[in-house]
Write a protein that holds these residues in place. Structure first.
Motif, PDB file in Angstrom:
ATOM      1  N   ASP A  85     -16.309  23.621 -28.640  1.00  9.46           N
ATOM      2  CA  ASP A  85     -17.362  24.418 -28.015  1.00  9.46           C
ATOM      3  C   ASP A  85     -18.351  24.972 -29.033  1.00  9.46           C
ATOM      4  N   GLU A  86     -17.964  25.066 -30.297  1.00  7.39           N
ATOM      5  CA  GLU A  86     -18.827  25.606 -31.342  1.00  7.39           C
ATOM      6  C   GLU A  86     -19.858  24.584 -31.833  1.00  7.39           C
ATOM      7  N   LEU A  87     -19.668  23.309 -31.479  1.00  9.10           N
ATOM      8  CA  LEU A  87     -20.563  22.256 -31.947  1.00  9.10           C
ATOM      9  C   LEU A  87     -21.868  22.248 -31.158  1.00  9.10           C
ATOM     10  N   THR A  88     -22.951  21.984 -31.851  1.00  8.19           N
ATOM     11  CA  THR A  88     -24.242  21.850 -31.192  1.00  8.19           C
ATOM     12  C   THR A  88     -24.301  20.532 -30.419  1.00  8.19           C
ATOM     13  N   SER A  89     -23.834  19.457 -31.052  1.00  9.16           N
ATOM     14  CA  SER A  89     -23.841  18.136 -30.426  1.00  9.16           C
ATOM     15  C   SER A  89     -22.543  17.413 -30.779  1.00  9.16           C
ATOM     16  N   PHE A  90     -21.710  17.201 -29.781  1.00 12.48           N
ATOM     17  CA  PHE A  90     -20.449  16.505 -30.011  1.00 12.48           C
ATOM     18  C   PHE A  90     -20.708  15.073 -30.484  1.00 12.48           C
ATOM     19  N   LYS A  91     -21.690  14.408 -29.871  1.00 13.70           N
ATOM     20  CA  LYS A  91     -22.004  13.023 -30.244  1.00 13.70           C
ATOM     21  C   LYS A  91     -22.360  12.939 -31.724  1.00 13.70           C
ATOM     22  N   SER A  92     -23.226  13.818 -32.193  1.00 13.28           N
ATOM     23  CA  SER A  92     -23.608  13.813 -33.613  1.00 13.28           C
ATOM     24  C   SER A  92     -22.398  14.067 -34.499  1.00 13.28           C
ATOM     25  N   TRP A  93     -21.550  14.987 -34.089  1.00 13.32           N
ATOM     26  CA  TRP A  93     -20.365  15.329 -34.878  1.00 13.32           C
ATOM     27  C   TRP A  93     -19.429  14.137 -34.995  1.00 13.32           C
ATOM     28  N   ILE A  94     -19.164  13.472 -33.886  1.00 14.79           N
ATOM     29  CA  ILE A  94     -18.195  12.371 -33.903  1.00 14.79           C
ATOM     30  C   ILE A  94     -18.776  11.150 -34.625  1.00 14.79           C
ATOM     31  N   TYR A  95     -20.078  10.914 -34.499  1.00 17.73           N
ATOM     32  CA  TYR A  95     -20.718   9.822 -35.237  1.00 17.73           C
ATOM     33  C   TYR A  95     -20.706  10.128 -36.734  1.00 17.73           C
ATOM     34  N   ARG A  96     -20.952  11.377 -37.084  1.00 20.32           N
ATOM     35  CA  ARG A  96     -20.926  11.784 -38.491  1.00 20.32           C
ATOM     36  C   ARG A  96     -19.530  11.553 -39.082  1.00 20.32           C
ATOM     37  N   LEU A  97     -18.500  11.878 -38.292  1.00 15.98           N
ATOM     38  CA  LEU A  97     -17.125  11.609 -38.737  1.00 15.98           C
ATOM     39  C   LEU A  97     -16.932  10.115 -39.008  1.00 15.98           C
ATOM     40  N   ALA A  98     -17.406   9.280 -38.089  1.00 15.75           N
ATOM     41  CA  ALA A  98     -17.247   7.829 -38.239  1.00 15.75           C
ATOM     42  C   ALA A  98     -17.958   7.323 -39.491  1.00 15.75           C
ATOM     43  N   ILE A  99     -19.157   7.799 -39.711  1.00 18.76           N
ATOM     44  CA  ILE A  99     -19.917   7.371 -40.886  1.00 18.76           C
ATOM     45  C   ILE A  99     -19.223   7.826 -42.168  1.00 18.76           C
ATOM     46  N   ASN A 100     -18.823   9.083 -42.206  1.00 20.85           N
ATOM     47  CA  ASN A 100     -18.169   9.605 -43.419  1.00 20.85           C
ATOM     48  C   ASN A 100     -16.850   8.905 -43.701  1.00 20.85           C
ATOM     49  N   ARG A 101     -16.031   8.706 -42.675  1.00 19.91           N
ATOM     50  CA  ARG A 101     -14.741   8.034 -42.885  1.00 19.91           C
ATOM     51  C   ARG A 101     -14.947   6.597 -43.349  1.00 19.91           C
ATOM     52  N   SER A 102     -15.939   5.934 -42.766  1.00 21.98           N
ATOM     53  CA  SER A 102     -16.220   4.548 -43.165  1.00 21.98           C
ATOM     54  C   SER A 102     -16.669   4.488 -44.621  1.00 21.98           C
ATOM     55  N   LYS A 103     -17.536   5.406 -45.011  1.00 18.33           N
ATOM     56  CA  LYS A 103     -18.002   5.445 -46.401  1.00 18.33           C
ATOM     57  C   LYS A 103     -16.858   5.794 -47.348  1.00 18.33           C
ATOM     58  N   ASP A 104     -15.968   6.680 -46.912  1.00 15.51           N
ATOM     59  CA  ASP A 104     -14.799   7.018 -47.733  1.00 15.51           C
ATOM     60  C   ASP A 104     -13.935   5.785 -47.977  1.00 15.51           C
ATOM     61  N   VAL A 105     -13.757   4.985 -46.935  1.00 13.05           N
ATOM     62  CA  VAL A 105     -12.959   3.768 -47.068  1.00 13.05           C
ATOM     63  C   VAL A 105     -13.632   2.808 -48.046  1.00 13.05           C
ATOM     64  N   LEU A 106     -14.963   2.677 -47.940  1.00 10.99           N
ATOM     65  CA  LEU A 106     -15.688   1.789 -48.852  1.00 10.99           C
ATOM     66  C   LEU A 106     -15.553   2.228 -50.306  1.00 10.99           C
TER      67      LEU A 106
END
Length: 184
Positions: free
Chosen positions: A61-82
């Protein structure tokens, strides 16, 4: 995003998780795949994202945009793996196997070449990460320049430049293969 909970119960949390898995699962997997180019690894990344989401259910509930948050997680995790040592080691070692492999394309790449749309997807995956991520987010995920800025934390003019250069690189790749964009 619509919330399903009234009393923060485990059942509501589970229902919410199922809902976001249905809504975002395939798109996040494709997004992660665009970075790591390995479907199983992309699925593992997305599974990790859903675990993180489940653990942070109380903070959603504290998030401004859940979609942005979850996409950001995906991008960061993918970059971490790389960036991870294990991933680089596997990628470098796999180049040795290419010396002994058949000159025929693997079945998954052969399928990608069968239609113009699939060929375009193949070309997008061939782009360097910095172009691939903005092209994917802009055209496939239909994110605005502002949303992309929030996701990858890069200046809007840089995003526009990367989109332009990414399009030029795609055009050149497709022209080399004889595709000129005209419909028959």
């Amino acid at each position: 995003m619509r919330k399903i909970r009234d009393d923060n119960s485990i059942e509501d949390r589970d229902t919410w998780l199922e809902m976001i898995m249905d809504e975002y699962g395939e798109r996040l997997t494709k997004l992660a795949y665009n970075y790591v180019k390995d479907w199983k690894l992309a699925e593992d990344i997305v599974q990790d994202i859903f675990i993180t989401s489940y653990q942070n259910f109380d903070k959603i509930d504290e998030l401004t945009s859940f979609k942005s948050w979850i996409y950001r997680l995906a991008i960061n995790r993918s970059k971490d793996v790389l960036k991870s040592h294990g991933f680089r080691k596997v990628v470098l070692n796999s180049s040795l196997f290419s010396l002994f492999s058949s000159k025929e394309l693997p079945p998954e790449k052969e399928l990608l070449k069968r239609s113009e749309e699939e060929f375009l997807a193949f070309c997008v995956l061939s782009l360097p990460v910095k172009y691939r991520e903005v092209v994917t987010l802009y055209y496939y995920e239909e994110c605005s320049i502002e949303e992309i800025q929030g996701l990858i934390r890069v200046n809007q003019n840089t995003i526009k430049t990367r989109l332009s250069r990414g399009r030029m690189k795609l055009k050149k790749m497709m022209e080399r293969r004889g595709y000129n964009g005209e419909q028959a």
